[in-house]
Design a protein around this motif. Structure first.
Motif, PDB file in Angstrom:
ATOM      1  N   LEU A   1       6.207   4.834  10.700  1.00 55.48           N
ATOM      2  CA  LEU A   1       5.086   4.165  11.807  1.00 55.48           C
ATOM      3  C   LEU A   1       5.378   2.784  12.091  1.00 55.48           C
ATOM      4  CD1 LEU A   1       3.461   6.216   9.539  1.00 55.48           C
ATOM      5  CD2 LEU A   1       1.735   5.770  11.220  1.00 55.48           C
TER       6      LEU A   1
ATOM      7  N   PHE B   1       5.743  -0.289   7.684  1.00 58.39           N
ATOM      8  CA  PHE B   1       5.673   1.074   6.986  1.00 58.39           C
ATOM      9  C   PHE B   1       7.305   1.243   6.797  1.00 58.39           C
ATOM     10  CE2 PHE B   1       2.064   3.091   6.606  1.00 58.39           C
ATOM     11  CZ  PHE B   1       1.120   2.720   7.602  1.00 58.39           C
ATOM     12  N   GLY B   2       7.588   2.191   5.853  1.00 60.81           N
ATOM     13  CA  GLY B   2       8.888   2.673   5.527  1.00 60.81           C
ATOM     14  C   GLY B   2       8.921   3.959   6.042  1.00 60.81           C
TER      15      GLY B   2
ATOM     16  N   TYR C   1       0.482   5.261   1.477  1.00 58.20           N
ATOM     17  CA  TYR C   1      -0.158   6.228   2.019  1.00 58.20           C
ATOM     18  C   TYR C   1       0.342   7.753   1.829  1.00 58.20           C
ATOM     19  CZ  TYR C   1      -3.026   3.076   5.039  1.00 58.20           C
ATOM     20  OH  TYR C   1      -4.079   2.251   5.274  1.00 58.20           O
TER      21      TYR C   1
ATOM     22  N   LEU D   1       0.963  -1.089   0.028  1.00 58.53           N
ATOM     23  CA  LEU D   1       0.210  -0.058  -0.059  1.00 58.53           C
ATOM     24  C   LEU D   1       0.899   1.163  -0.084  1.00 58.53           C
ATOM     25  CD1 LEU D   1      -1.052  -2.013   2.591  1.00 58.53           C
ATOM     26  CD2 LEU D   1      -3.087  -0.741   2.073  1.00 58.53           C
TER      27      LEU D   1
ATOM     28  N   TYR E   1      -0.359   2.872  16.260  1.00 60.61           N
ATOM     29  CA  TYR E   1       0.930   3.054  15.776  1.00 60.61           C
ATOM     30  C   TYR E   1       1.614   3.964  16.461  1.00 60.61           C
ATOM     31  CZ  TYR E   1      -0.731   0.232  11.803  1.00 60.61           C
ATOM     32  OH  TYR E   1      -1.116  -0.705  10.961  1.00 60.61           O
TER      33      TYR E   1
ATOM     34  N   ASP F   1      -8.387  -5.442   4.482  1.00 62.98           N
ATOM     35  CA  ASP F   1      -9.444  -4.066   4.945  1.00 62.98           C
ATOM     36  C   ASP F   1      -8.407  -2.874   4.992  1.00 62.98           C
ATOM     37  OD1 ASP F   1     -11.392  -6.058   7.258  1.00 62.98           O
ATOM     38  OD2 ASP F   1     -11.482  -5.492   5.146  1.00 62.98           O
ATOM     39  N   THR F   2      -8.885  -1.799   4.618  1.00 62.66           N
ATOM     40  CA  THR F   2      -8.219  -0.524   4.476  1.00 62.66           C
ATOM     41  C   THR F   2      -8.483   0.039   5.906  1.00 62.66           C
ATOM     42  OG1 THR F   2      -8.605  -0.247   2.068  1.00 62.66           O
ATOM     43  CG2 THR F   2      -8.037   1.647   3.325  1.00 62.66           C
ATOM     44  N   GLN F   3      -7.183   0.498   6.341  1.00 64.38           N
ATOM     45  CA  GLN F   3      -7.080   1.146   7.445  1.00 64.38           C
ATOM     46  C   GLN F   3      -7.070   2.703   7.455  1.00 64.38           C
ATOM     47  OE1 GLN F   3      -3.799  -0.289   9.990  1.00 64.38           O
ATOM     48  NE2 GLN F   3      -3.899  -2.420   9.357  1.00 64.38           N
TER      49      GLN F   3
ATOM     50  N   PHE G   1      -0.662   7.196  16.547  1.00 64.99           N
ATOM     51  CA  PHE G   1      -1.880   7.337  15.661  1.00 64.99           C
ATOM     52  C   PHE G   1      -2.873   6.000  15.890  1.00 64.99           C
ATOM     53  CE2 PHE G   1      -0.899  10.537  12.731  1.00 64.99           C
ATOM     54  CZ  PHE G   1       0.372  10.728  12.632  1.00 64.99           C
TER      55      PHE G   1
ATOM     56  N   GLY H   1      -3.500  12.540   9.837  1.00 62.25           N
ATOM     57  CA  GLY H   1      -2.847  11.267   9.777  1.00 62.25           C
ATOM     58  C   GLY H   1      -2.862  10.835   8.348  1.00 62.25           C
ATOM     59  N   PRO H   2      -2.224   9.718   8.092  1.00 67.05           N
ATOM     60  CA  PRO H   2      -1.685   9.093   6.735  1.00 67.05           C
ATOM     61  C   PRO H   2      -3.253   8.715   6.184  1.00 67.05           C
ATOM     62  CG  PRO H   2      -0.361   7.865   8.501  1.00 67.05           C
ATOM     63  CD  PRO H   2      -1.394   8.691   9.305  1.00 67.05           C
TER      64      PRO H   2
ATOM     65  N   PHE I   1      -6.784   6.453   9.115  1.00 64.49           N
ATOM     66  CA  PHE I   1      -5.919   6.897  10.399  1.00 64.49           C
ATOM     67  C   PHE I   1      -6.685   8.202  10.981  1.00 64.49           C
ATOM     68  CE2 PHE I   1      -1.909   4.494  10.746  1.00 64.49           C
ATOM     69  CZ  PHE I   1      -2.100   3.846   9.739  1.00 64.49           C
ATOM     70  N   GLY I   2      -6.392   8.374  12.139  1.00 64.59           N
ATOM     71  CA  GLY I   2      -6.932   9.445  12.892  1.00 64.59           C
ATOM     72  C   GLY I   2      -5.651  10.516  12.648  1.00 64.59           C
TER      73      GLY I   2
ATOM     74  N   PHE J   1       3.780  -0.262  14.147  1.00 68.18           N
ATOM     75  CA  PHE J   1       2.569  -1.095  14.561  1.00 68.18           C
ATOM     76  C   PHE J   1       2.783  -1.537  16.280  1.00 68.18           C
ATOM     77  CE2 PHE J   1      -0.859  -3.413  14.835  1.00 68.18           C
ATOM     78  CZ  PHE J   1      -0.669  -4.701  15.403  1.00 68.18           C
TER      79      PHE J   1
ATOM     80  N   ASN K   1      -0.989  -6.727  10.001  1.00 69.89           N
ATOM     81  CA  ASN K   1      -0.028  -5.754  10.298  1.00 69.89           C
ATOM     82  C   ASN K   1       0.619  -5.128   9.203  1.00 69.89           C
ATOM     83  OD1 ASN K   1      -0.678  -7.034  12.837  1.00 69.89           O
ATOM     84  ND2 ASN K   1       1.287  -7.682  13.517  1.00 69.89           N
ATOM     85  N   LEU K   2       0.733  -3.836   9.241  1.00 69.08           N
ATOM     86  CA  LEU K   2       1.299  -3.102   8.101  1.00 69.08           C
ATOM     87  C   LEU K   2       2.529  -2.804   8.715  1.00 69.08           C
ATOM     88  CD1 LEU K   2      -1.574  -0.372   7.251  1.00 69.08           C
ATOM     89  CD2 LEU K   2      -0.152  -2.236   5.884  1.00 69.08           C
TER      90      LEU K   2
ATOM     91  N   ALA L   1      -3.577  -8.721  17.402  1.00 72.37           N
ATOM     92  CA  ALA L   1      -2.340  -8.824  17.034  1.00 72.37           C
ATOM     93  C   ALA L   1      -1.490  -7.797  18.009  1.00 72.37           C
ATOM     94  CB  ALA L   1      -2.127  -8.596  15.675  1.00 72.37           C
ATOM     95  N   LYS L   2      -0.324  -8.255  18.218  1.00 73.73           N
ATOM     96  CA  LYS L   2       0.407  -7.473  19.035  1.00 73.73           C
ATOM     97  C   LYS L   2       2.013  -7.204  18.066  1.00 73.73           C
ATOM     98  CE  LYS L   2       0.811  -7.250  23.823  1.00 73.73           C
ATOM     99  NZ  LYS L   2       0.878  -8.127  25.175  1.00 73.73           N
TER     100      LYS L   2
ATOM    101  N   LYS M   1       2.137  -5.732   3.841  1.00 71.11           N
ATOM    102  CA  LYS M   1       1.817  -6.924   4.923  1.00 71.11           C
ATOM    103  C   LYS M   1       1.778  -8.176   4.355  1.00 71.11           C
ATOM    104  CE  LYS M   1      -2.559  -4.854   5.404  1.00 71.11           C
ATOM    105  NZ  LYS M   1      -4.078  -4.769   5.619  1.00 71.11           N
TER     106      LYS M   1
ATOM    107  N   TYR N   1      -6.374  -0.188  15.425  1.00 76.43           N
ATOM    108  CA  TYR N   1      -4.969  -0.208  15.443  1.00 76.43           C
ATOM    109  C   TYR N   1      -4.188   1.076  16.098  1.00 76.43           C
ATOM    110  CZ  TYR N   1      -6.532  -3.091  11.666  1.00 76.43           C
ATOM    111  OH  TYR N   1      -7.076  -3.994  10.872  1.00 76.43           O
TER     112      TYR N   1
END
Lengths: 115, 114
Positions: free
Chosen positions: B43, A105-106, A36, A34, B35, B101-103, B90, A43-44, B105-106, B45, A102-103, B56-57, A93, B33
């Motif tokens: 970011l 990220f770079g 972002y 993905l 981050y 599923d697309t996440q 985040f 936020g992203p 973000f706030g 997780f 779990n994503l 998940a952790k 992921k 989630y």
């Protein structure tokens, strides 16, 4: 150990030209990728994704290319607009691994599009 | 506006203290989630909850804990704070817990530990 790498911290492009943002990954279990976009103080925001069964996905001005053998993906923005100036994060992921969903990220590439 | 809200926007505290960050997911989203984005880092997780249960952790420290309540909002608790905990935190939400599923973000909470 960084599993997703964006080796260019910044990129500057002229308005109307193509922006190419690159991303490399090391984990061969990754099968969903993905991009972002992030503006300051926000936020992203999800931009575009690609599954490992494809090598290209297009959405308007944005195209993501995936080269599985090289473990490399790129985001092309054509034509680039000043409003595209933001930090772009590549993420990956492994959908069926132990850390499903779990994503990873770079560190991001800051794109500046000059008028 | 992603529909994900986070409070507070900014938080300044001292080492050794404890803080709570709050997240309200998009209406209808069951997964939350957390981050962490430190200086010069992507970011990272921390943890995921789905419909009240931990799913998940990630790289979450033992000093940090989270929970998701019956109304689906979530809180991230950070205790015994250290200078290195200063970061943007985040929250993201998604409709389900599937990997595709697309996440969303706030806007994040900026924590500064002095």
């Amino acid at each position: 150990d960084q599993q997703v790498k964006q080796n260019s911290p910044s990129l500057s492009v002229q308005e109307g030209r193509i922006s190419i943002l690159n991303c490399d990954y090391t984990n061969s279990m990754f099968d969903y990728f993905l991009w972002y976009k992030k503006y300051p103080a926000e936020g992203p925001t999800f931009l575009i994704s690609i599954s490992s069964i494809k090598d290209k996905n297009e959405d308007g001005r944005f195209t993501v290319f995936l080269n599985k053998s090289a473990k490399h993906l790129s985001l092309h923005i054509v034509p680039s607009q000043p409003g595209d100036s933001a930090v772009y994060f590549c993420a990956a992921k492994a959908r069926y691994g132990g850390s499903q969903g779990n994503l990873i990220f770079g560190k991001g590439t800051k794109l500046s599009v000059k008028p | 506006d992603s529909g994900v809200t986070q409070t507070p926007k900014h938080l300044i505290t001292a080492t050794g203290q404890r803080v709570t960050l709050r997240c309200s997911p998009r209406s209808g989203d069951l997964s939350v989630y957390w981050y962490q984005q430190s200086l010069d880092q992507g970011l990272q997780f921390l943890i995921q909850y789905y419909n009240g249960e931990e799913r998940a952790k990630g790289n979450i420290l033992e000093r940090f804990s989270a929970q998701q309540f019956p109304d689906l909002h979530s809180e991230l608790n950070l205790s015994s704070l250290e200078l290195g905990d200063s970061a943007l935190y985040f929250c993201a939400s998604s409709v389900g817990g599937r990997a595709t599923d697309t996440q969303y973000f706030g806007p994040g909470t900026r924590l500064t530990v002095l």
